[in-house]
Design a protein around this motif. Structure first.
Motif, PDB file in Angstrom:
ATOM      1  N   MET A   1       0.839  -1.184   0.000  1.00 55.05           N
ATOM      2  CA  MET A   1       0.000   0.000   0.000  1.00 55.05           C
ATOM      3  C   MET A   1       0.887   1.251   0.000  1.00 55.05           C
ATOM      4  SD  MET A   1      -2.840   1.043   2.786  1.00 55.05           S
ATOM      5  CE  MET A   1      -3.219   2.729   3.052  1.00 55.05           C
ATOM      6  N   VAL A   2       0.570   2.190  -0.831  1.00 51.76           N
ATOM      7  CA  VAL A   2       1.303   3.449  -0.921  1.00 51.76           C
ATOM      8  C   VAL A   2       0.798   4.382   0.174  1.00 51.76           C
ATOM      9  CG1 VAL A   2       1.726   5.461  -2.370  1.00 51.76           C
ATOM     10  CG2 VAL A   2       1.622   3.193  -3.395  1.00 51.76           C
ATOM     11  N   GLU A   3       1.739   4.997   0.882  1.00 52.61           N
ATOM     12  CA  GLU A   3       1.387   5.935   1.937  1.00 52.61           C
ATOM     13  C   GLU A   3       1.251   7.336   1.346  1.00 52.61           C
ATOM     14  OE1 GLU A   3       2.822   6.912   6.476  1.00 52.61           O
ATOM     15  OE2 GLU A   3       4.284   6.101   5.075  1.00 52.61           O
ATOM     16  N   PHE A   4       0.181   8.022   1.722  1.00 52.61           N
ATOM     17  CA  PHE A   4      -0.044   9.394   1.299  1.00 52.61           C
ATOM     18  C   PHE A   4       0.231  10.318   2.480  1.00 52.61           C
ATOM     19  CE2 PHE A   4      -2.774   6.768  -1.360  1.00 52.61           C
ATOM     20  CZ  PHE A   4      -2.394   7.193  -2.617  1.00 52.61           C
ATOM     21  N   TRP A   5       0.738  11.511   2.193  1.00 56.91           N
ATOM     22  CA  TRP A   5       1.084  12.476   3.228  1.00 56.91           C
ATOM     23  C   TRP A   5       0.296  13.763   3.042  1.00 56.91           C
ATOM     24  CZ3 TRP A   5       4.415  11.268   7.170  1.00 56.91           C
ATOM     25  CH2 TRP A   5       5.144  10.081   7.031  1.00 56.91           C
ATOM     26  N   THR A   6      -0.151  14.336   4.150  1.00 57.89           N
ATOM     27  CA  THR A   6      -0.827  15.633   4.143  1.00 57.89           C
ATOM     28  C   THR A   6      -0.135  16.542   5.140  1.00 57.89           C
ATOM     29  OG1 THR A   6      -2.435  14.922   5.805  1.00 57.89           O
ATOM     30  CG2 THR A   6      -3.083  14.690   3.498  1.00 57.89           C
ATOM     31  N   VAL A   7      -0.204  17.833   4.886  1.00 56.08           N
ATOM     32  CA  VAL A   7       0.349  18.814   5.820  1.00 56.08           C
ATOM     33  C   VAL A   7      -0.692  19.017   6.907  1.00 56.08           C
ATOM     34  CG1 VAL A   7       1.209  21.167   6.099  1.00 56.08           C
ATOM     35  CG2 VAL A   7       1.674  19.906   3.984  1.00 56.08           C
ATOM     36  N   ASP A   8      -0.277  18.925   8.151  1.00 52.50           N
ATOM     37  CA  ASP A   8      -1.190  19.018   9.284  1.00 52.50           C
ATOM     38  C   ASP A   8      -1.472  20.476   9.629  1.00 52.50           C
ATOM     39  OD1 ASP A   8      -2.810  18.144  11.370  1.00 52.50           O
ATOM     40  OD2 ASP A   8      -1.145  18.075  12.792  1.00 52.50           O
ATOM     41  N   ASP A   9      -2.194  21.144   8.724  1.00 51.66           N
ATOM     42  CA  ASP A   9      -2.564  22.536   8.984  1.00 51.66           C
ATOM     43  C   ASP A   9      -3.986  22.820   8.507  1.00 51.66           C
ATOM     44  OD1 ASP A   9      -2.335  22.627   6.231  1.00 51.66           O
ATOM     45  OD2 ASP A   9      -0.856  24.235   6.187  1.00 51.66           O
ATOM     46  N   GLY A  11      -5.131  22.097   5.651  1.00 58.23           N
ATOM     47  CA  GLY A  11      -5.122  22.435   4.232  1.00 58.23           C
ATOM     48  C   GLY A  11      -5.711  21.350   3.355  1.00 58.23           C
ATOM     49  N   ALA A  12      -5.292  21.382   2.136  1.00 61.18           N
ATOM     50  CA  ALA A  12      -5.795  20.465   1.115  1.00 61.18           C
ATOM     51  C   ALA A  12      -5.355  19.035   1.402  1.00 61.18           C
ATOM     52  CB  ALA A  12      -5.301  20.920  -0.252  1.00 61.18           C
ATOM     53  N   GLY A  13      -5.673  18.154   0.481  1.00 62.20           N
ATOM     54  CA  GLY A  13      -5.390  16.736   0.609  1.00 62.20           C
ATOM     55  C   GLY A  13      -3.923  16.392   0.472  1.00 62.20           C
ATOM     56  N   PRO A  14      -3.677  15.162   0.043  1.00 62.46           N
ATOM     57  CA  PRO A  14      -2.302  14.641  -0.029  1.00 62.46           C
ATOM     58  C   PRO A  14      -1.378  15.518  -0.872  1.00 62.46           C
ATOM     59  CG  PRO A  14      -3.892  12.892  -0.390  1.00 62.46           C
ATOM     60  CD  PRO A  14      -4.663  14.188  -0.391  1.00 62.46           C
ATOM     61  N   VAL A  15      -0.097  15.528  -0.465  1.00 66.68           N
ATOM     62  CA  VAL A  15       0.920  16.270  -1.197  1.00 66.68           C
ATOM     63  C   VAL A  15       1.963  15.290  -1.728  1.00 66.68           C
ATOM     64  CG1 VAL A  15       0.669  18.427   0.086  1.00 66.68           C
ATOM     65  CG2 VAL A  15       2.274  16.711   0.910  1.00 66.68           C
ATOM     66  N   SER A  16       2.519  15.616  -2.869  1.00 68.83           N
ATOM     67  CA  SER A  16       3.650  14.859  -3.413  1.00 68.83           C
ATOM     68  C   SER A  16       4.897  15.281  -2.654  1.00 68.83           C
ATOM     69  CB  SER A  16       3.817  15.197  -4.900  1.00 68.83           C
ATOM     70  OG  SER A  16       4.164  16.571  -5.043  1.00 68.83           O
ATOM     71  N   SER A  17       6.006  14.614  -2.924  1.00 72.04           N
ATOM     72  CA  SER A  17       7.249  15.034  -2.270  1.00 72.04           C
ATOM     73  C   SER A  17       7.595  16.464  -2.687  1.00 72.04           C
ATOM     74  CB  SER A  17       8.387  14.063  -2.570  1.00 72.04           C
ATOM     75  OG  SER A  17       8.603  13.942  -3.950  1.00 72.04           O
ATOM     76  N   GLU A  18       7.366  16.803  -3.955  1.00 76.87           N
ATOM     77  CA  GLU A  18       7.632  18.167  -4.412  1.00 76.87           C
ATOM     78  C   GLU A  18       6.701  19.161  -3.722  1.00 76.87           C
ATOM     79  OE1 GLU A  18       6.866  15.628  -6.639  1.00 76.87           O
ATOM     80  OE2 GLU A  18       8.904  15.218  -7.324  1.00 76.87           O
ATOM     81  N   ASP A 107      11.946  14.811   1.186  1.00 76.91           N
ATOM     82  CA  ASP A 107      11.642  14.395  -0.179  1.00 76.91           C
ATOM     83  C   ASP A 107      11.648  12.864  -0.285  1.00 76.91           C
ATOM     84  OD1 ASP A 107      11.295  14.896  -3.075  1.00 76.91           O
ATOM     85  OD2 ASP A 107      13.343  14.125  -3.218  1.00 76.91           O
ATOM     86  N   HIS A 108      12.633  12.232   0.305  1.00 76.66           N
ATOM     87  CA  HIS A 108      12.774  10.778   0.209  1.00 76.66           C
ATOM     88  C   HIS A 108      11.695  10.049   1.011  1.00 76.66           C
ATOM     89  CE1 HIS A 108      14.761   6.838   0.149  1.00 76.66           C
ATOM     90  NE2 HIS A 108      15.425   7.314  -0.885  1.00 76.66           N
ATOM     91  N   ILE A 109      11.406  10.519   2.216  1.00 74.74           N
ATOM     92  CA  ILE A 109      10.387   9.869   3.041  1.00 74.74           C
ATOM     93  C   ILE A 109       9.003  10.025   2.418  1.00 74.74           C
ATOM     94  CG2 ILE A 109       9.190   9.929   5.265  1.00 74.74           C
ATOM     95  CD1 ILE A 109      11.939  10.570   6.560  1.00 74.74           C
ATOM     96  N   VAL A 110       8.650  11.232   2.003  1.00 74.70           N
ATOM     97  CA  VAL A 110       7.324  11.458   1.408  1.00 74.70           C
ATOM     98  C   VAL A 110       7.212  10.752   0.061  1.00 74.70           C
ATOM     99  CG1 VAL A 110       5.725  13.214   0.505  1.00 74.70           C
ATOM    100  CG2 VAL A 110       6.934  13.600   2.676  1.00 74.70           C
ATOM    101  N   GLY A 111       8.275  10.771  -0.728  1.00 76.33           N
ATOM    102  CA  GLY A 111       8.235  10.152  -2.049  1.00 76.33           C
ATOM    103  C   GLY A 111       8.415   8.648  -2.048  1.00 76.33           C
ATOM    104  N   GLY A 112       9.184   8.130  -1.096  1.00 77.65           N
ATOM    105  CA  GLY A 112       9.496   6.706  -1.115  1.00 77.65           C
ATOM    106  C   GLY A 112       9.166   5.929   0.137  1.00 77.65           C
TER     107      GLY A 112
END
Length: 125
Positions: A1-9, A11-18, A107-112
């Motif tokens: 399963m791919v993990e998705f990340w969001t900023v805890d503020d 805001g909007a939904g999942p963010v890419s590493s960029e 970048d590496h943790i969020v992307g990989g």
């Protein structure tokens, strides 16, 4: 399963590493020096910076002391780490990393999903 990340503020939904890096840079530029990212697998990724160095922590879940990025051999300490609640912290430089390295780690943790293989880290468990 791919993990998705969001900023805890709220805001909007999942963010890419960029997207995570863009958000970090924008928040730092606005003087918001503490950022938390929340993973869909229950993990949390925190970055607290003084704009030159950063404390980067990865926690596996609520109550987990986690692990943090390290700079072995770094000497001295740095202040100016301002938390969202206004608290000002100072950390030994060996427990923080230069801001560019912090961005690379995020970048590496969020992307990989994991720490870069060559990144130094210390378990706080």
């Amino acid at each position: 399963m791919v993990e998705f990340w969001t900023v805890d503020d709220g805001g909007a939904g999942p963010v890419s590493s960029e997207g995570a890096l863009e958000t970090l840079r924008a928040r730092i530029g606005a003087g918001r020096l503490e950022t938390w990212l929340i993973g869909s697998a229950g993990r949390s990724l925190a970055v607290v910076t003084n704009t030159e160095r950063a404390m980067v922590m990865l926690l596996d879940g609520e109550g987990d002391p986690g692990e943090h990025a390290a700079d072995p051999g770094a000497r001295g300490s740095s202040g100016g780490f301002v938390l969202a609640d206004g608290q000002h912290d100072e950390y030994p430089d060996e427990d923080t990393v230069p801001i560019g390295e912090a961005f690379r780690i995020v970048d590496h943790i969020v992307g990989g999903g994991s720490w870069p293989a060559d990144a130094h880290r210390v378990s706080d468990r």
